[in-house]
Scaffold this motif. Structure first.
Motif, PDB file in Angstrom:
ATOM      1  N   UNK A 101       0.835  -1.193   0.000  1.00 40.97           N
ATOM      2  CA  UNK A 101       0.000   0.000   0.000  1.00 40.97           C
ATOM      3  C   UNK A 101       0.875   1.250   0.000  1.00 40.97           C
ATOM      4  N   UNK A 102       0.541   2.200  -0.872  1.00 43.41           N
ATOM      5  CA  UNK A 102       1.243   3.478  -0.956  1.00 43.41           C
ATOM      6  C   UNK A 102       0.167   4.559  -1.038  1.00 43.41           C
ATOM      7  N   UNK A 157      -2.643   4.853  -3.901  1.00 46.48           N
ATOM      8  CA  UNK A 157      -3.817   4.057  -3.570  1.00 46.48           C
ATOM      9  C   UNK A 157      -4.695   4.750  -2.532  1.00 46.48           C
ATOM     10  N   UNK A 158      -5.963   4.421  -2.584  1.00 45.85           N
ATOM     11  CA  UNK A 158      -6.849   4.756  -1.480  1.00 45.85           C
ATOM     12  C   UNK A 158      -7.395   3.433  -0.957  1.00 45.85           C
ATOM     13  N   UNK A 159      -7.668   3.387   0.327  1.00 46.48           N
ATOM     14  CA  UNK A 159      -8.114   2.141   0.942  1.00 46.48           C
ATOM     15  C   UNK A 159      -9.617   1.964   0.831  1.00 46.48           C
ATOM     16  N   UNK A 160     -10.007   0.719   0.670  1.00 45.92           N
ATOM     17  CA  UNK A 160     -11.408   0.360   0.706  1.00 45.92           C
ATOM     18  C   UNK A 160     -11.944   0.712   2.081  1.00 45.92           C
ATOM     19  N   UNK A 161     -13.183   1.098   2.164  1.00 45.94           N
ATOM     20  CA  UNK A 161     -13.768   1.636   3.391  1.00 45.94           C
ATOM     21  C   UNK A 161     -13.655   0.711   4.594  1.00 45.94           C
ATOM     22  N   UNK A 162     -13.641  -0.601   4.410  1.00 45.11           N
ATOM     23  CA  UNK A 162     -13.621  -1.522   5.550  1.00 45.11           C
ATOM     24  C   UNK A 162     -12.214  -1.900   6.004  1.00 45.11           C
ATOM     25  N   UNK A 163     -11.187  -1.341   5.395  1.00 44.38           N
ATOM     26  CA  UNK A 163      -9.806  -1.645   5.785  1.00 44.38           C
ATOM     27  C   UNK A 163      -9.442  -0.906   7.065  1.00 44.38           C
ATOM     28  N   UNK A 164      -8.555  -1.543   7.825  1.00 41.38           N
ATOM     29  CA  UNK A 164      -7.993  -0.887   9.002  1.00 41.38           C
ATOM     30  C   UNK A 164      -6.862   0.010   8.522  1.00 41.38           C
ATOM     31  N   UNK A 165      -7.108   1.302   8.512  1.00 41.03           N
ATOM     32  CA  UNK A 165      -6.134   2.252   7.966  1.00 41.03           C
ATOM     33  C   UNK A 165      -4.801   2.217   8.705  1.00 41.03           C
ATOM     34  N   UNK A 166      -4.834   1.948   9.976  1.00 39.32           N
ATOM     35  CA  UNK A 166      -3.602   1.943  10.770  1.00 39.32           C
ATOM     36  C   UNK A 166      -2.720   0.735  10.462  1.00 39.32           C
ATOM     37  N   UNK A 167      -3.322  -0.368  10.040  1.00 39.03           N
ATOM     38  CA  UNK A 167      -2.563  -1.603   9.827  1.00 39.03           C
ATOM     39  C   UNK A 167      -2.322  -1.924   8.354  1.00 39.03           C
ATOM     40  N   UNK A 168      -2.777  -1.074   7.444  1.00 42.23           N
ATOM     41  CA  UNK A 168      -2.692  -1.381   6.011  1.00 42.23           C
ATOM     42  C   UNK A 168      -1.251  -1.339   5.520  1.00 42.23           C
ATOM     43  N   UNK A 180      -7.100  -5.531  -5.618  1.00 40.94           N
ATOM     44  CA  UNK A 180      -7.508  -4.230  -6.131  1.00 40.94           C
ATOM     45  C   UNK A 180      -9.021  -4.215  -6.303  1.00 40.94           C
ATOM     46  N   UNK A 181      -9.671  -3.208  -5.761  1.00 40.22           N
ATOM     47  CA  UNK A 181     -11.084  -2.984  -6.025  1.00 40.22           C
ATOM     48  C   UNK A 181     -11.204  -2.269  -7.366  1.00 40.22           C
ATOM     49  N   UNK A 182     -10.275  -1.343  -7.620  1.00 41.44           N
ATOM     50  CA  UNK A 182     -10.200  -0.614  -8.874  1.00 41.44           C
ATOM     51  C   UNK A 182      -8.734  -0.265  -9.121  1.00 41.44           C
ATOM     52  N   UNK A 220      -3.031   9.430 -12.832  1.00 36.26           N
ATOM     53  CA  UNK A 220      -4.216  10.237 -13.097  1.00 36.26           C
ATOM     54  C   UNK A 220      -5.275  10.031 -12.018  1.00 36.26           C
ATOM     55  N   UNK A 221      -5.487   8.772 -11.629  1.00 36.54           N
ATOM     56  CA  UNK A 221      -6.480   8.441 -10.607  1.00 36.54           C
ATOM     57  C   UNK A 221      -5.904   7.335  -9.720  1.00 36.54           C
ATOM     58  N   UNK A 222      -5.994   7.542  -8.404  1.00 31.36           N
ATOM     59  CA  UNK A 222      -5.516   6.521  -7.471  1.00 31.36           C
ATOM     60  C   UNK A 222      -6.328   5.234  -7.613  1.00 31.36           C
ATOM     61  N   UNK A 223      -5.657   4.124  -7.343  1.00 30.54           N
ATOM     62  CA  UNK A 223      -6.343   2.850  -7.308  1.00 30.54           C
ATOM     63  C   UNK A 223      -6.989   2.661  -5.953  1.00 30.54           C
ATOM     64  N   UNK A 224      -8.073   1.918  -5.918  1.00 28.76           N
ATOM     65  CA  UNK A 224      -8.739   1.582  -4.657  1.00 28.76           C
ATOM     66  C   UNK A 224      -8.357   0.145  -4.319  1.00 28.76           C
ATOM     67  N   UNK A 225      -7.813  -0.067  -3.127  1.00 23.26           N
ATOM     68  CA  UNK A 225      -7.303  -1.385  -2.760  1.00 23.26           C
ATOM     69  C   UNK A 225      -7.852  -1.838  -1.411  1.00 23.26           C
TER      70      UNK A 225
END
Length: 98
Positions: free
Chosen positions: A54-55, A59-70, A76-78, A90-95
């Motif tokens: 994860x960078x 990337x942006x994290x999927x809503x249910x991810x633990x942001x502190x532990x990612x 990849x969601x997208x 151009x657009x961050x990936x959602x992971x």
């Protein structure tokens, strides 16, 4: 070759599901047009799905991810979209990361 395969698969899908929502068919047609425009550019645009870690810059994290532990990307969601391979983001990936 790939375009012919996609056209065939799309045609077969429409024939198998004649009563599907027309909005879905229109959406699929528009997706195919955008994707085609992305690949015929020189250089072609690039969708990145090969990152392992994860960078926050890419990337942006999927809503249910633990942001502190990612740390590690599970899937990849997208994908991230670049103007060309390894070019400008151009657009961050959602992971989903754990």
């Amino acid at each position: 070759m790939m375009c012919e395969k996609l056209t065939l698969e799309f045609t077969e899908f429409v024939q198998r599901h004649p009563h599907e929502n027309k909005v879905v068919q229109k959406f699929m047609n528009q997706c195919a047009k955008v994707t085609w425009q992305m690949v015929i550019q020189h250089p072609p645009m690039w969708l990145s799905v090969d990152d392992q870690e994860f960078d926050d810059e890419k990337h942006k994290l999927w809503w249910s991810c633990d942001h502190a532990a990612a740390n590690c990307i599970d899937f990849f969601v997208w994908p991230a979209l670049y103007d060309y391979k390894r070019g400008n983001l151009l657009i961050k990936g959602c992971v989903y990361a754990s």
